[in-house]
Structure formats: structure tokens, C-alpha cells
Design a protein around this motif. Sequence first.
Motif, PDB file in Angstrom:
ATOM      1  N   TYR A 366       1.039  -1.232   0.268  1.00 34.26           N
ATOM      2  CA  TYR A 366      -0.030  -0.031  -0.249  1.00 34.26           C
ATOM      3  C   TYR A 366       1.068   1.066   0.327  1.00 34.26           C
ATOM      4  O   TYR A 366       2.179   1.312   0.688  1.00 34.26           O
ATOM      5  CB  TYR A 366      -0.523   0.285   1.355  1.00 34.26           C
ATOM      6  CG  TYR A 366      -1.812   1.454   1.351  1.00 34.26           C
ATOM      7  CD1 TYR A 366      -3.124   1.593   0.699  1.00 34.26           C
ATOM      8  CD2 TYR A 366      -1.188   1.891   2.217  1.00 34.26           C
ATOM      9  CE1 TYR A 366      -3.775   3.064   0.875  1.00 34.26           C
ATOM     10  CE2 TYR A 366      -1.777   4.166   2.814  1.00 34.26           C
ATOM     11  CZ  TYR A 366      -2.941   3.967   1.544  1.00 34.26           C
ATOM     12  OH  TYR A 366      -3.293   4.936   2.065  1.00 34.26           O
ATOM     13  N   ALA A 367       0.652   2.202  -0.063  1.00 32.70           N
ATOM     14  CA  ALA A 367       1.310   3.402  -0.900  1.00 32.70           C
ATOM     15  C   ALA A 367       0.672   4.177  -0.996  1.00 32.70           C
ATOM     16  O   ALA A 367      -0.519   4.456  -2.260  1.00 32.70           O
ATOM     17  CB  ALA A 367       2.133   3.286  -1.798  1.00 32.70           C
ATOM     18  N   PRO A 368      -0.258   5.909  -0.733  1.00 35.70           N
ATOM     19  CA  PRO A 368      -1.274   6.841  -0.756  1.00 35.70           C
ATOM     20  C   PRO A 368      -0.625   7.489  -2.249  1.00 35.70           C
ATOM     21  O   PRO A 368       0.118   7.513  -2.229  1.00 35.70           O
ATOM     22  CB  PRO A 368      -0.833   7.626  -0.221  1.00 35.70           C
ATOM     23  CG  PRO A 368      -0.058   7.341   0.828  1.00 35.70           C
ATOM     24  CD  PRO A 368       0.783   6.805   0.998  1.00 35.70           C
ATOM     25  N   VAL A 369      -1.638   7.381  -3.232  1.00 39.30           N
ATOM     26  CA  VAL A 369      -1.582   7.801  -4.446  1.00 39.30           C
ATOM     27  C   VAL A 369      -0.827   9.265  -4.971  1.00 39.30           C
ATOM     28  O   VAL A 369      -0.067   9.599  -5.484  1.00 39.30           O
ATOM     29  CB  VAL A 369      -2.166   7.740  -5.492  1.00 39.30           C
ATOM     30  CG1 VAL A 369      -2.352   8.390  -7.423  1.00 39.30           C
ATOM     31  CG2 VAL A 369      -2.796   6.292  -5.374  1.00 39.30           C
ATOM     32  N   ASP A 370      -1.991  10.259  -3.961  1.00 39.36           N
ATOM     33  CA  ASP A 370      -1.832  11.501  -3.480  1.00 39.36           C
ATOM     34  C   ASP A 370      -0.382  12.027  -2.920  1.00 39.36           C
ATOM     35  O   ASP A 370      -0.463  13.515  -2.659  1.00 39.36           O
ATOM     36  CB  ASP A 370      -2.867  12.496  -3.785  1.00 39.36           C
ATOM     37  CG  ASP A 370      -3.726  12.181  -4.870  1.00 39.36           C
ATOM     38  OD1 ASP A 370      -3.516  11.629  -5.779  1.00 39.36           O
ATOM     39  OD2 ASP A 370      -5.392  11.814  -4.823  1.00 39.36           O
ATOM     40  N   ASP A 371       0.590  11.551  -2.434  1.00 39.15           N
ATOM     41  CA  ASP A 371       0.987  11.846  -1.366  1.00 39.15           C
ATOM     42  C   ASP A 371       2.534  11.059  -0.564  1.00 39.15           C
ATOM     43  O   ASP A 371       2.301   9.615  -1.148  1.00 39.15           O
ATOM     44  CB  ASP A 371       0.844  11.440  -0.022  1.00 39.15           C
ATOM     45  CG  ASP A 371      -1.000  12.094   0.690  1.00 39.15           C
ATOM     46  OD1 ASP A 371      -1.377  13.229  -0.353  1.00 39.15           O
ATOM     47  OD2 ASP A 371      -2.132  12.030   1.129  1.00 39.15           O
ATOM     48  N   SER A 372       3.259  11.712  -0.179  1.00 36.72           N
ATOM     49  CA  SER A 372       4.770  10.655  -0.456  1.00 36.72           C
ATOM     50  C   SER A 372       5.005  10.953   1.132  1.00 36.72           C
ATOM     51  O   SER A 372       4.174  11.832   1.805  1.00 36.72           O
ATOM     52  CB  SER A 372       5.589  11.294  -1.606  1.00 36.72           C
ATOM     53  OG  SER A 372       5.306  12.399  -1.113  1.00 36.72           O
TER      54      SER A 372
END
Length: 853
Positions: A366-372
Amino acid sequence: MTRITAPPPPSSPPGSPPPTRHSPAPATPLSRRRGRHSPSPSLALTPSSSASTSAATSSRPKLRPTPKRAYAPSQWVPLSSHPDFSRRDGEGGGGAASWDATASRLYAWDPSACGAHRIGVRIRDPEAENDGEEVAVEAAVPSEMLMPETDLGYVVTHVSLNTDGSSLLLVGSHNLSVLYVHERVSEDGDTIICRIAPIASQILPSNNDGIKVLQASWHPFSNNHFAVLTSDAVFRLFDLSSDLEQPEQEFYLQPILPGKCQNASAICPVAFSYGSDHLWDRFSVFILSSDGSIFVLCPVVPFGSDYSKKHIQEIYEDVNAFGLKSSNPNVVTNSHLAIAWLEATFPDLLHQSTDTSLLMSKAHPYAPVDDSLTLQGPLCRVCEENNESEGKSSSCEGKAVGFMYSSAGKDSVLVTAWGSGQLQVDALADEIQPQWNIGIPTRLNVDSHGHIKSVAMICDSNSQDPLALRSHRPSSTGSNVKSNTEAVWMGHSPPLLRLAIVDLALPKAPSDSSLSLFPDPLVPERFYCAHGGGLDMVTLHFLPFSYPEMASTPPSVHPILTTGNSDTSSPFLSGFVTIADAYGHVQLVGITCLGECFVVEMKGWKEPTPLQLDIDSKSIKDVEPPATGMISKELIAGPDPPILPSSSSLKSLTPDSIEGKSTLHHYIKVFHEYYVEYGHKVFIELKEHADYVKTELEDKQKRLQAVKKSLLSIETKDQEINKRIDRAFKVYELLEKRIDSFKMLPAANKKPLSQAEQEFKAQLDRFADVELDALRSSIAALSARMKRFAQQSAGGAAGTGVVPWQAPKTGQSHISESQMSLLKSSLEKLSLLNEENNLKLRLIDNELKNKEQ
């Protein structure tokens, strides 16, 4: 080499039979904020493959069948005198080492043979067996030699074994490879040819120029994942079961905002360390830069790794209890982001299973698309006296060369080693919390089923983070204040509390000393530091949350080994492992650069037994020495006179009477006992004393003759001494004349440097020692990365035209507008950084020219 044994503890170890495997687990640390127990992580009891790992094609071929071997009975010898170390005789030098605690095996790399010795080790307790031997660590002879099937082509500087003992990581200065221990190609006696695979051959150059491998180590919560930190400021996480060429997770570190860089060393990473069993620390990676700044990446979790379900549930309840109920909107925002990450990474939190046997939870991709992720830091240091933020202490000189994280009780301790021979010990004053940069998208690589295969993101630092920490007031030790709890979830990085600065008093060298830090497997407050001068043990007594009552007790440093080498810039050890045995002891095994092996036995003592002095007792000078060979005092004092009756009673008796005769006979007997026997004793004593007097006279005569000879030699040397004194006076007069002549030179009237000039000179020296090296490494890493991307873009244009992170679509451009804007912003950042570096280089050149003139 001689085996060295540390001083024994006051109490003897338990007399239990010595098992040859399994070491005791370290004590479980407690939570800092609420004092709750946090059980240590363990391996997965019910492992299952995730969607990403099942979809990915494994790079390992099937295991080849190997013929059965006829094992000869092993002979046990002391580990320090094992033939694998004694036969080197300094040729080829020593190699790195790694310890397999599960199988009780030592892996020692042999540079001359380009292979790894696998040595079986057993640990005995000689006190329990009472066999009179002093050897506690024994090795099996013969050992096995693991050889790679192909030539490596580089020098191995470090080896690391994963937790299940199946894969050995071979690390070089510019290359990486993994040796599969159980995948045998062929066998020839004790020599086993194993399969080997290169790692990131497209990222790391083959000509040993450009990107360097700074550190590579296995992840503590996964058998298949290992992380690599390179000189181009990129932290990569590889999956051994998926793809060895492309990383599973890639984090481009941007520690300093463009236009805000004051030191080039601030953007050059040196080392990293994983967090341990303490709330969000287990999901954190701590990164050290060459100027001593510490940064944090949180959360970083390998896909498919296993974590304790109880730990995850504890963190999840912590976020809901202290984050969502806050009246501060920033606290609520950070809490929602953390909850979303936990629920997506560990879906078991939403689907509570009734099966209580499942103690582990598997991390899903999982990794947020709009955030890093945010690169938290640099972590500021606070002072409890004035509550002001302070930077790096001026007492630490040189550049940072080593880093270590340790979880001791309720505290998270960070130790930084400096090239000047100093150790900087800090502790986290608050909890680590996850942080994201809103609006900076993450690059995702997905398969045809929509499952995430790999992730890449740019991690920028938060410019408002250090400013917010200046108003942060550290809470009192052990307090649970509500405002402090809300401040934890404000999205700010935790401050560091300075515990101590330990000076190892190493001799000054023209270049920075090489220091390596190793934690103790049994005592978390203790660690070891290896340098060119030997090996030291450092013990922490004060921990702000675990031992607050020891606030005035500084750390103690005890040298374990000393080499007597004045050049501390060159390392003393090429390999070092710590072994925790079943008796509560720690065995330190080291391999020197000459290929010798030594064993140091630490018998479970935290501190050496102090010398107890009794002030009230008599001193040694007041005690009279025994008179050896002299006449006893009893004989010199004479016999005790007999007790006589009164004279009136004796006068009434006549000698002829029966009473008078009996009385006379009685007194004769008494006089005989008191005087005749005493005379006999005196005779025997004087007879024996004559021999003693004779030997004493002979000894005195010999000593007198020796004294006469010494006096004669002194008289003969007296003239020579007088001549040397006269010569010294003449040299002294000559030196006085030379000093007077030097005073007449024009440079003698030169004024000393002012404080501002001295600070400027120190800054120039820092630029020459640290900043120039950082600039050169940064330029080399950027050049290598530019060449690699140029080759990839040329190959894509000449071939299929596919960009690695995005597939082309019909009727659309290969590069979107968002990607173009990100590329332009990155180019602007690089141009600003290059302009700053050029200005600094011009300033340094001008100052150097002025110095030469």
C-alpha cells in the motif's frame, strides 16, 4: 592468537548443561509514554503469500538435487586457533563475518579464496563441567567453504546473513550480490559451490565510479527484504523473492529545501539504522548525514513482512484514543492519515478473526497515490534547562562516520560516532509519528491485476518542522500531560535529548578515524565501539524515561582491547560479531585486518567490580611485617615464674616430715617444668638460629658486594654524565641564540588572529576536510545517475519507447503535464544547488590562493 578473557563477575553462572543452539532473547522494552509492555516481534506462525509476491515472478530457479555427503566426525578446537584463521598468516588479510544464531554457525569471508567459511561453533561452560579447561568457544574442524559459482569481480567489505540463514549478502564499495547458502550447484569435499545473483546491476555502475554503496543490511522483520543506502541519497528496499534488479520501494531523499543549503555535507548520507520494538519505531528508518544531522522515514514497511498483531492493535488503539478525540484539527488530520495507512497495510484490524492462534499480521502492499512520505528532520536537540533548540555541539569535530539505534527500556537511544573519536549519545524526547507530504504524488508500478509491485517517491523535508520545535517544551520525565500527548500528534518530528558526549581520547590523525558501533545482544544499555586503537565498551547509566534517578551519572567507558597503534584512521577489525550464549554471557568474536581471530568473553557484567577501600582500617605501613627467621618473643621474654604459696606456710614445715618432703618434691617438679624445659627450647632455637644467621650474613655479603659494584659503575659513569650535562648546557645556549635571532625576523611581530579570523579559518578547514569530499561525492553520484537515465531514455526511444514507470497509451504523449512539471521543478532544484556549490568552490579557491601568496 591468544584468547583474552574479561574479568569474571562476582557471582558464578548457573551450572546448567551447555546447549549448543538458541540464544536468549533480549528483554522487552517498555513504552515511553504510558509504560505499557510491548512484546518483542517474532517470526510468522502462519505465513501466507500476498497478492504482490504471488503475481511477481521469482528470480530463483528450482533447487537442484545434491548427492548425499559422508560427514566425517568433527574435532573441536578453540575458535581463535581454528585452521581457517591460522593458515592465512596475514596473507590476503582478514574478512567480514556474520553470525547465524539459529544454527550456531559463524560465516567468515576469506578474501584470498573469495569464499565464505562456514564454521560450526559450540559454547561450553567450563565451570559447570569442572574439567580444568578455560576454552568456552570451540569450533568444528573441518569447516565448509562456500564458493560462488561465478567470479564476483569486486572486493567484499561486509557480509550479512538473513534471520533464517538462507541468504548471505555480499557488500562491496560499488557492488552487491546475494549468495544462496542452500542452493548448491556442486560439491567437492568440504567445498560447496553455491548460486549467486547480482543486485541492482543496472543502478550500480560496473566500473567502480559514481554511486557508492554506503550501507546494506537485512530488514529485521523480513527474511527476504534488505535495504541499501547509496551515495546518491536514495534509500532502496529490495525483495529477494521478487526482483533483484529493481527495488520494491525507492525513496529519493531531499533533506534540504532548494536555496536553503548551508553545508554540502548536510545532503550526503552516511549510514542508517532500523527502529526496534517501540510503537512507531518498528516502522521507522533513521538516516544519518555526514554533518551529524539525523532524519527519519516513517512508515516504511516491506511488502509481505510479518508483525505482531498485538503490537499493531496497540498502535491502532493509541491513534484512536489520543488523536481523533483532540480539539486540534492538525492532530485529527495526522490521526486520520495514520489510521488509513494502518487499515490498508494491515487489513486484519478491520476484520477481527476469531482464531486466536494467528499471532502475526502480514503487511499488504500500500502507498497513498497523492501523498508521499516526509523526510522528518533534521531532528533538533533540546535542552531541559532553558528549553531552547540547539544544533550540533561544537565539541564534536570532523564528520559523522557511524550510527546506531538501540531500544533500552522505555527509551530510544541514538549513538553517532564522529571521526574525531567522539561518541554523541541522544535519546528521543517524544514518540515517532508518521508524516506525509500532501500533494506530492507517489509513483506506483502495478501489474495487470492492479496489485502494487513497486513504489518510488521523493521525500522532502518539512521546512516548518524545526521552527515548530523551537516552541516545543519537553515534558518532565515520566509525566503524562494532555498537552504533551496532543503535541505528539501535531505532525512535528520528535526532538532529541542530549545524554552525553563520550570522548575516546584517540590520538589525532591527519584523516578522520574509522569507528564502528555494535549493540550488545543482552544488555541494551551497553554497546561496543571498534576503532584503530582497539575495542571499547560503553555503558549508559542515565536514561530519561527508564532510569531518571541516575541523571548525574555519566556513561562509563572500559577498554577491552588495545592495539597500541597511533594511526587510528585505518580500521583494526575487518569482522566483528556478538554471540549471546545460554549462560547469560556475551562472546565477542573479532577478525583483524591481518586475518587473526580472537575471542573475548564478557561474563554478563555491566561494570567491573569496584575496588572497595576501608578508610577506618589500618594502612599497610602501620601493620608490622612478620619476623621471619628471628627468635620468638616468648623465648626472649623468659619463662613465666611459678606461683608460690606464702612463706609462713612453708616455715611451719620441716624437711624431715612427710609433708615437707612432698612439698619439696612438688616444687622441684614445678621448677623443672618451667626452667629446664625452657632451657631446652632455648637451646634448640639457638641451634636453628645459627643457620639462619649464617644465611643472613651470606646474603648481606652478597648485597654488599652488589652495592660496591654499583658504586664503582656509577663512579665510572660520573664523568660521562658530567660531559653530557656540559653538552646540554651548550645546546641550551645555542637554542637561546637561535631564539634571539628568530625574534629579529619580521614574522615575529605578526599579530595573532582575532576571534572572527579564527572562526573563518575553522570554517575554511571544515570546507577543506568535509565539504569538499561531500561535494565530490554528490557530483559523482549525480553524474552517474544522469548517465544511467540517459542510457535508459536512449534505449527506450530506440526500442519499444516504454518508460520504466509508465506504459504508453494510444493517442497520448509518453510524459504527462504533471510529470513535466515535476521534472522542471527537479531541474530548478538541481540548478540552484549547483550554483551554490560553484560559489562555495570559488570562495575556497580564492582563499587558498590568498594563503599561498
